[in-house]
Design an enzyme around this catalytic site. Structure first.
Site, PDB file in Angstrom:
ATOM      1  N   ASP A  42       0.815  -1.672  -0.092  1.00 25.96           N
ATOM      2  CA  ASP A  42      -0.504   0.348   0.317  1.00 25.96           C
ATOM      3  C   ASP A  42       0.740   0.960  -0.339  1.00 25.96           C
ATOM      4  O   ASP A  42       2.123   1.482   0.921  1.00 25.96           O
ATOM      5  CB  ASP A  42      -0.676   0.471   1.184  1.00 25.96           C
ATOM      6  N   GLU A 151     -14.172  -9.089  -6.808  1.00 22.59           N
ATOM      7  CA  GLU A 151     -14.795  -9.083  -5.581  1.00 22.59           C
ATOM      8  C   GLU A 151     -15.976  -9.033  -5.419  1.00 22.59           C
ATOM      9  O   GLU A 151     -17.137  -8.027  -4.835  1.00 22.59           O
ATOM     10  CB  GLU A 151     -13.577  -8.472  -4.264  1.00 22.59           C
ATOM     11  N   LEU A 153     -17.949  -9.682  -1.677  1.00 25.52           N
ATOM     12  CA  LEU A 153     -17.465  -9.675  -0.106  1.00 25.52           C
ATOM     13  C   LEU A 153     -18.435  -9.030   0.350  1.00 25.52           C
ATOM     14  O   LEU A 153     -18.410  -6.840   0.049  1.00 25.52           O
ATOM     15  CB  LEU A 153     -16.447 -10.361   0.604  1.00 25.52           C
ATOM     16  N   GLU A 155     -18.914  -5.731   3.342  1.00 26.66           N
ATOM     17  CA  GLU A 155     -18.374  -5.685   4.804  1.00 26.66           C
ATOM     18  C   GLU A 155     -19.336  -6.581   6.478  1.00 26.66           C
ATOM     19  O   GLU A 155     -21.036  -6.183   5.815  1.00 26.66           O
ATOM     20  CB  GLU A 155     -18.892  -4.007   4.658  1.00 26.66           C
ATOM     21  N   LYS A 206     -20.453  -8.007 -12.312  1.00 21.77           N
ATOM     22  CA  LYS A 206     -19.793  -7.104 -11.074  1.00 21.77           C
ATOM     23  C   LYS A 206     -20.647  -5.773 -10.832  1.00 21.77           C
ATOM     24  O   LYS A 206     -21.585  -5.477  -9.972  1.00 21.77           O
ATOM     25  CB  LYS A 206     -18.687  -6.564 -10.976  1.00 21.77           C
ATOM     26  N   ASN A 210     -24.498  -5.052  -8.309  1.00 19.66           N
ATOM     27  CA  ASN A 210     -24.945  -4.196  -7.287  1.00 19.66           C
ATOM     28  C   ASN A 210     -26.164  -3.876  -8.276  1.00 19.66           C
ATOM     29  O   ASN A 210     -26.732  -3.036  -7.013  1.00 19.66           O
ATOM     30  CB  ASN A 210     -23.473  -3.290  -7.126  1.00 19.66           C
ATOM     31  N   PHE A 251     -32.229  -8.851   0.532  1.00 26.48           N
ATOM     32  CA  PHE A 251     -32.310  -7.411  -0.304  1.00 26.48           C
ATOM     33  C   PHE A 251     -33.622  -7.023  -0.394  1.00 26.48           C
ATOM     34  O   PHE A 251     -33.871  -6.372  -1.551  1.00 26.48           O
ATOM     35  CB  PHE A 251     -31.540  -7.569  -1.273  1.00 26.48           C
ATOM     36  N   GLY A 259     -26.593   2.463   1.538  1.00 24.92           N
ATOM     37  CA  GLY A 259     -25.587   3.347   1.646  1.00 24.92           C
ATOM     38  C   GLY A 259     -24.138   2.426   0.790  1.00 24.92           C
ATOM     39  O   GLY A 259     -24.212   1.296   0.883  1.00 24.92           O
ATOM     40  N   CYS A 262     -20.127   0.800  -2.675  1.00 21.38           N
ATOM     41  CA  CYS A 262     -20.096   0.346  -3.110  1.00 21.38           C
ATOM     42  C   CYS A 262     -21.558   0.402  -4.034  1.00 21.38           C
ATOM     43  O   CYS A 262     -21.414   0.966  -5.159  1.00 21.38           O
ATOM     44  CB  CYS A 262     -20.153  -1.103  -2.783  1.00 21.38           C
TER      45      CYS A 262
HETATM   46  C1  UDX Z   1     -22.595  -4.699  -1.702  1.00 18.80           C
HETATM   47  C2  UDX Z   1     -22.480  -6.167  -2.227  1.00 18.80           C
HETATM   48  O1  UDX Z   1     -23.767  -6.582  -1.114  1.00 18.80           O
HETATM   49  C3  UDX Z   1     -20.945  -6.454  -2.165  1.00 18.80           C
HETATM   50  O2  UDX Z   1     -21.900  -8.108  -3.032  1.00 18.80           O
HETATM   51  C4  UDX Z   1     -20.029  -5.879  -2.835  1.00 18.80           C
HETATM   52  O3  UDX Z   1     -19.170  -6.637  -3.061  1.00 18.80           O
HETATM   53  C5  UDX Z   1     -19.955  -4.538  -2.027  1.00 18.80           C
HETATM   54  O4  UDX Z   1     -21.467  -3.707  -2.170  1.00 18.80           O
HETATM   55  P1  UDX Z   1     -21.650  -4.029   1.186  1.00 18.80           P
HETATM   56  O5  UDX Z   1     -21.927  -2.685   0.611  1.00 18.80           O
HETATM   57  O6  UDX Z   1     -20.992  -4.323   1.793  1.00 18.80           O
HETATM   58  O7  UDX Z   1     -21.487  -4.842  -0.110  1.00 18.80           O
HETATM   59  O8  UDX Z   1     -23.399  -3.831   1.676  1.00 18.80           O
HETATM   60  P2  UDX Z   1     -24.722  -4.856   1.952  1.00 18.80           P
HETATM   61  O9  UDX Z   1     -24.393  -5.868   2.928  1.00 18.80           O
HETATM   62  O10 UDX Z   1     -24.868  -5.418   0.384  1.00 18.80           O
HETATM   63  O11 UDX Z   1     -25.248  -3.373   2.260  1.00 18.80           O
HETATM   64  C6  UDX Z   1     -25.540  -2.551   1.734  1.00 18.80           C
HETATM   65  C7  UDX Z   1     -26.216  -1.270   2.356  1.00 18.80           C
HETATM   66  O12 UDX Z   1     -27.876  -1.438   1.109  1.00 18.80           O
HETATM   67  C8  UDX Z   1     -26.922  -0.915   2.565  1.00 18.80           C
HETATM   68  O13 UDX Z   1     -26.856   0.507   3.394  1.00 18.80           O
HETATM   69  C9  UDX Z   1     -27.513  -1.890   3.913  1.00 18.80           C
HETATM   70  O14 UDX Z   1     -27.912  -1.512   5.299  1.00 18.80           O
HETATM   71  C10 UDX Z   1     -28.964  -1.441   2.649  1.00 18.80           C
HETATM   72  N1  UDX Z   1     -29.868  -2.716   2.650  1.00 18.80           N
HETATM   73  C11 UDX Z   1     -28.749  -4.337   2.223  1.00 18.80           C
HETATM   74  C12 UDX Z   1     -30.985  -3.233   2.731  1.00 18.80           C
HETATM   75  O15 UDX Z   1     -31.445  -1.206   2.589  1.00 18.80           O
HETATM   76  N2  UDX Z   1     -32.098  -3.336   2.950  1.00 18.80           N
HETATM   77  C13 UDX Z   1     -31.675  -4.897   2.411  1.00 18.80           C
HETATM   78  O16 UDX Z   1     -32.523  -5.484   2.325  1.00 18.80           O
HETATM   79  C14 UDX Z   1     -30.102  -4.806   1.840  1.00 18.80           C
END
Ligand code: UDX
Length: 439
Positions: A42, A151, A153, A155, A206, A210, A251, A259, A262
């Protein structure tokens, strides 16, 4: 296949990782845990120094233990040269949005500029980049092999997601099959379907994934808003919809908007990517707009109960964009706090881990030392992030500690019956007066 059955060559693959943010650090630690020697680079010397001492720079469950356990195979460096030993260089630098909404590829470019174009090496792109990026890098460094391996994954469950993937997407074009095979060999022991495809399609998988998930969230949020008009309960609607296997339950949790680092960025990047090539991606405009409005609807709900918000004390429970992370990027709490203060309210907030990140972004709110302290004397509470510990608060005594026992559950997380029994006026997102706790 168990680790012991992995071909020896794949077990011994030396891996280079460039960029030790969320994706890079999890990638490095997880590959080290599978027996690979990993060199992670890094440009941020302070971060490298801290990681070399075993001090993590992010809050991610299970990651500190993994880094500590496999420290002897995990090397952190600021030097690109030491990565020359690795055949596979995983590029994990961030690609934040630019003012135009396109992905900022400057960090990816700077990694590429430092590569010699060694024909024995492959650049494995984990950073989320627009379709076409791989082809253009390949044009600039024709001798370097290139693999797109996005990726997925999340958080908060990043280690588990990485080590137990649903699918692993590996995109390579003609001539780079050896590199795609090498990447497949190190992922094979993790299980999950391997999707071998071309680079442009891998890049699109990807962005499209998303964007689809964000669309699902905005869709259910609009359904929730209609449920409020017609007296239906969105948690019931999602339960019933989700049992259709073509739809699925995940979802479909209505709330105060998505938020994180991603979804907002990737939805916008896909919209711009389409727009730049002449296609107007109408649906994504709505997905973005619905998400923006969803964060603001809470204000209307508050004024319905409280009238003017001038001089009112509003408590926010949770600040991070979701539980189990300290990440404040694009968190709904940012817009919400600004709107509340814009209406003349004072904001007190509590988050179990996000205060450090929040302090710089929200300098004019009170960061309380506990949920109880935030709720003390408050005219209303808004549950912003569904941290599990908020379900276990002593709500009955908190009702007495607040100026007015009003709770807006922005994630449909709490049990409405229990809250009402504790003396609260409870309002969720898209729930009728008999709302159930969320699945
Ligand atoms: C996301 C993707 O899921 C992951 O595959 C990608 O690699 C990166 O972006 P992440 O940003 O870590 O992952 O969080 P995620 O659990 O997907 O939630 C994203 C946002 O959506 C959060 O703010 C969460 O509160 C919101 N959310 C999720 C909802 O409002 N309703 C849902 O049903 C699911």
């Amino acid at each position: 296949m168990s680790a012991a059955e992995v071909p020896l060559e794949a077990q011994r693959e030396v891996i280079g990782v460039v960029g030790v943010g969320w994706v890079g650090l999890v990638t490095a630690a997880c590959f080290a845990s599978r027996g690979h020697d990993v060199w992670a680079m890094d440009v941020d010397a302070t971060k490298v120094e801290s990681l070399s001492r075993g001090r993590l720079t992010i809050h991610e469950p299970g990651l500190p233990e993994l880094v500590a356990e496999h420290a002897e195979r995990l090397h952190f460096t600021t030097s690109m040269e030491v990565l020359a030993n690795a055949r596979l260089l995983f590029c994990c630098v961030d690609t934040p949005p630019t003012y135009s909404g396109d992905a900022d590829l400057s960090r990816v470019r700077s990694v590429v500029d430092q590569l010699s174009g060694d024909s024995e090496q492959a650049l494995v792109m984990k950073s989320t980049v627009p379709s076409g990026t791989g082809q253009s890098i390949r044009r600039d460094l024709p001798s370097l092999a290139y693999v797109s391996c996005p990726e997925f994954l999340k958080e908060g469950s990043a280690v588990d997601d990485f080590l137990n993937p649903d699918r692993v997407v590996i995109g390579a074009d003609t001539g780079d099959e050896w590199a795609a095979d090498a990447v497949a060999a190190i992922y094979e022991p993790l299980g999950g379907e391997l999707v071998r495809t071309d680079v442009a399609s891998a890049e699109m998988i990807k962005l499209a994934s998303n964007a689809f998930l964000a669309t699902k969230i905005s869709f259910i949020n609009e359904i929730a808003n209609v449920c409020e008009e017609v007296g239906a309960d969105v948690t019931e609607v999602a339960r019933g919809m989700g049992l259709d296997q073509r739809i699925g339950r995940s979802f479909l949790n209505a709330g105060i908007g998505y938020g994180g680092s991603c979804f907002p960025k990737d939805v916008s990047a896909l919209k711009q990517l389409a727009g730049n090539s002449g296609y107007h991606f109408q649906l994504l405009n709505s997905v973005i707009e619905v998400n923006e409005l969803q964060k603001r609807r809470v204000i209307g709900k508050l004024t319905k109960h409280l009238g003017s918000l001038v001089g009112k004390r509003i408590a926010l429970l949770g600040l991070a964009f979701k539980p189990n992370t300290d990440d404040m990027r694009e968190a709904s709490s940012l817009v919400l706090s600004a709107r509340l203060q814009g209406e003349g309210a004072s904001v007190a907030a509590y988050d179990p881990v996000a205060h450090e990140g929040a302090a710089g972004l929200l300098p004019s709110i009170e960061l309380a030392s506990s949920a109880e302290a935030a709720l003390q004397g408050a005219d209303a509470a808004i549950l912003v992030t569904e941290w599990p510990e908020f379900a276990d608060l002593d709500w009955a005594s908190l009702a007495g500690a607040m100026s007015r026992p009003l709770i807006l559950d922005g994630r449909n997380f709490l049990d409405p019956e229990a809250l009402r029994a504790a003396g609260f006026s409870y309002e969720g997102i898209g729930r009728g007066s008999t709302g159930r706790a969320r699945d």
